[in-house]
Structures are given as C-alpha cells and as structure tokens.
Design an enzyme around this catalytic site. Structure first.
Site, PDB file in Angstrom:
ATOM      1  N   ASP A  25     -52.079  27.978   8.349  1.00 14.97           N
ATOM      2  CA  ASP A  25     -52.195  26.541   8.617  1.00 14.97           C
ATOM      3  C   ASP A  25     -52.753  25.805   7.403  1.00 14.97           C
ATOM      4  O   ASP A  25     -53.549  26.349   6.639  1.00 14.97           O
ATOM      5  CB  ASP A  25     -53.120  26.339   9.820  1.00 14.97           C
ATOM      6  N   GLY A  26     -52.334  24.548   7.261  1.00 21.71           N
ATOM      7  CA  GLY A  26     -52.896  23.670   6.241  1.00 21.71           C
ATOM      8  C   GLY A  26     -51.990  23.365   5.067  1.00 21.71           C
ATOM      9  O   GLY A  26     -52.408  22.693   4.119  1.00 21.71           O
ATOM     10  N   ASN A  27     -50.733  23.815   5.115  1.00 17.62           N
ATOM     11  CA  ASN A  27     -49.824  23.543   3.993  1.00 17.62           C
ATOM     12  C   ASN A  27     -49.624  22.050   3.767  1.00 17.62           C
ATOM     13  O   ASN A  27     -49.674  21.568   2.633  1.00 17.62           O
ATOM     14  CB  ASN A  27     -48.459  24.201   4.248  1.00 17.62           C
ATOM     15  N   TRP A  30     -52.794  20.352   2.497  1.00 15.51           N
ATOM     16  CA  TRP A  30     -52.996  20.723   1.091  1.00 15.51           C
ATOM     17  C   TRP A  30     -52.158  19.828   0.181  1.00 15.51           C
ATOM     18  O   TRP A  30     -52.648  19.332  -0.851  1.00 15.51           O
ATOM     19  CB  TRP A  30     -52.613  22.186   0.905  1.00 15.51           C
ATOM     20  N   HIS A  42     -45.622  23.815   1.704  1.00 20.42           N
ATOM     21  CA  HIS A  42     -44.945  24.978   2.281  1.00 20.42           C
ATOM     22  C   HIS A  42     -44.443  25.912   1.182  1.00 20.42           C
ATOM     23  O   HIS A  42     -44.509  27.138   1.313  1.00 20.42           O
ATOM     24  CB  HIS A  42     -43.790  24.520   3.168  1.00 20.42           C
ATOM     25  N   SER A  70     -43.245  27.872  14.700  1.00 25.47           N
ATOM     26  CA  SER A  70     -43.427  28.008  16.143  1.00 25.47           C
ATOM     27  C   SER A  70     -42.318  27.291  16.900  1.00 25.47           C
ATOM     28  O   SER A  70     -41.611  26.431  16.349  1.00 25.47           O
ATOM     29  CB  SER A  70     -44.786  27.438  16.567  1.00 25.47           C
ATOM     30  N   GLU A  72     -42.801  25.090  18.916  1.00 26.91           N
ATOM     31  CA  GLU A  72     -43.193  23.676  18.992  1.00 26.91           C
ATOM     32  C   GLU A  72     -42.932  22.925  17.681  1.00 26.91           C
ATOM     33  O   GLU A  72     -42.952  21.693  17.661  1.00 26.91           O
ATOM     34  CB  GLU A  72     -44.684  23.571  19.353  1.00 26.91           C
ATOM     35  N   TRP A  74     -40.291  22.405  16.205  1.00 25.10           N
ATOM     36  CA  TRP A  74     -39.086  21.568  16.261  1.00 25.10           C
ATOM     37  C   TRP A  74     -39.433  20.105  16.522  1.00 25.10           C
ATOM     38  O   TRP A  74     -38.614  19.202  16.272  1.00 25.10           O
ATOM     39  CB  TRP A  74     -38.141  22.064  17.353  1.00 25.10           C
ATOM     40  N   LEU A 136     -45.423  49.196   4.409  1.00 24.24           N
ATOM     41  CA  LEU A 136     -46.015  48.018   5.043  1.00 24.24           C
ATOM     42  C   LEU A 136     -44.989  47.424   6.003  1.00 24.24           C
ATOM     43  O   LEU A 136     -43.816  47.274   5.646  1.00 24.24           O
ATOM     44  CB  LEU A 136     -46.434  46.979   3.998  1.00 24.24           C
ATOM     45  N   ARG A 199     -58.055  27.441  17.229  1.00 23.91           N
ATOM     46  CA  ARG A 199     -57.266  27.743  18.416  1.00 23.91           C
ATOM     47  C   ARG A 199     -56.144  28.690  17.998  1.00 23.91           C
ATOM     48  O   ARG A 199     -55.841  28.820  16.810  1.00 23.91           O
ATOM     49  CB  ARG A 199     -56.693  26.468  19.046  1.00 23.91           C
ATOM     50  N   GLU A 212     -60.129  40.652  17.129  1.00 25.35           N
ATOM     51  CA  GLU A 212     -61.242  39.908  16.518  1.00 25.35           C
ATOM     52  C   GLU A 212     -60.682  38.633  15.881  1.00 25.35           C
ATOM     53  O   GLU A 212     -59.713  38.686  15.110  1.00 25.35           O
ATOM     54  CB  GLU A 212     -61.941  40.762  15.457  1.00 25.35           C
TER      55      GLU A 212
END
Length: 254
Positions: A25-27, A30, A42, A70, A72, A74, A136, A199, A212
C-alpha cells in the site's frame, strides 16, 4: 520501530517466517507527495517487489504472497485501472525470465476471467515457464478478495453435494481449505501492510487466522532492506501460541 537486540538474537537463530503475505500500500500517495502521476508510484512499486523477492530468496524464506490488485480496485478511476492492467502485462513480459533464471515459481490467484484473453495467456505462459522452480514460491493476488475466495470454495463444495458426490456432513475445515486459491501454500506466518493503514482489506481472510500482523507507515515504494529487517525482527520477537498458553509453548521447545 527499530530492531531490538533480543529480536535480532532470535532471528539469527532461525526464528523466521516460512510464508510472508504483503499488502503493498501507498504507491499513489508516494507519487502524489512527489508531484508525480499515481502510475509512477505503481511503477516504482514494481522495483520494490523485485527487491522483496530478492530479500526472501537471500533469507531462505520459501513463500511470498503479494496483493497486487483487489476485486475492489475496479472501483478506481478507469484510467488508473487501465494503466494498472497494462503495467501488470508489461511487468510479466519483462520480469518472468528473471524469475525463471532465479528459480522462482510464479502463481497468480484470483478471478482471472475478468482480464483480457491476451493477459490471461501471458499469465498462463509465465506460470507454465516457472512451474518446476522450487527455490521461492511467489504468489500474486489479482482481482482477488478473501470473501470471493471463501465463496467460490463453498460453491464448489455445494455443487458436489448437490450432485450427491459429497455428504454435507463430511465437509471439514481441511476440505474447505483444499478448495481455496491458496490450497498449495502453507498459511502465512507474517502479514505486512505498508502505507500506514491498519486493516487487512479483504485479503486472505481465511488464511490469516493465526498470522502475525505487522503494520508500518512506510509507503511501498520506500519499503527497503531496513524495513524488511524491522518486520522480520518483529516476527522473531513474537511467541506463536495457536491457542496454547505461553508456558506450554516454552515447554515444547525443550
């Protein structure tokens, strides 16, 4: 949130997560701070993804799951959605060879049917190319929502029950989990959300039951090596009890 000496000691002795899940989050914020279009945030975030893949690889963390788009999302402005999907395609095109050469297996989970056939083919090609890699496991959630994931799992079980292939009384937690998009993955040990929000935003609702949780104010494009180390130190300092008492957990160590 600095690294505490005790946490560093535990991390050094091998108390590290096997599976990390991240909301990146935060692109947009920023980019806005720098007077740039949101899409530039992004694009910068893609570089942070590469750094995070490298960090997990170097630390021997075998599973990394990222929330990229996500169900949402859209609802965002159509121009931004279009640019995000174009960025998804171009990133797959430019980075899948790098992933393959570094023995990273790529999976993309979510309702892919809403994307163009061109993008679906690109996703399928990338997954097939990297399918045998084991160093990985990188999972990218796109057009994904935790509520959707649980709903589609229930729908598949309901179809089997309606066809008399499955006794409803035989539906267990394990059986439902086998129908989730993440059935091939262990549950996340550590959840990270950057950008200051606290959240989980409909991400891996079932899978995060005993994970965690770690929240930080850093925007995703600035999430660097020091931030990763802080998150891992936080994890190393936690006692994971899974319903037991702390004393029981301590006794099991010996």
């Amino acid at each position: 949130m600095g690294v505490q000496p005790a946490a560093v000691m535990e991390l050094a002795t091998g108390n590290k997560p096997r599976h990390i899940a991240i909301i990146m989050d935060g692109n947009g914020r920023w980019a806005r701070q720098r007077g740039l279009p949101r899409v530039e945030g992004h694009r910068r975030g893609v570089e942070t993804v590469k750094n995070m893949v490298s960090a997990c690889y170097q630390r021997g963390i075998p599973y990394l799951t990222l929330f990229a788009f996500s169900s949402e999302n859209w609802n965002r402005p159509s121009a931004e959605v279009k640019l995000l999907i174009e960025l998804m395609y171009s990133t797959l095109e430019s980075e899948v060879r790098y992933l393959h050469e570094n023995r990273v297996r790529l999976r993309m989970i979510g309702d892919l049917s809403r994307f163009s056939k061109k993008l679906q083919r690109k996703i399928a090609e990338a997954q097939e190319l990297t399918r045998a890699n084991r160093d990985l496991n990188l999972t990218i959630a796109v057009n994904y929502g935790g509520q959707w994931d649980i709903t589609q799992a229930c729908r598949m079980l309901a179809r089997r029950a309606a066809a008399a292939e499955l006794d409803p009384e035989a539906i267990t937690q394990t059986l439902l989990e086998s129908q989730l998009c993440t059935s091939a993955l262990p549950p996340p040990d550590l959840f990270i959300r950057t950008g200051g929000e606290q959240r989980i935003s409909n991400f891996l609702l079932w899978q995060l039951a005993y994970t965690e949780l770690y929240f930080c104010d850093t925007y995703w494009p600035d999430f660097d090596e020091a931030c990763i180390n802080d998150a891992l130190a936080h994890y190393a300092g936690r006692q994971r009890r899974f319903g037991k008492t702390g004393e029981q957990v301590d006794e099991e160590k010996f």
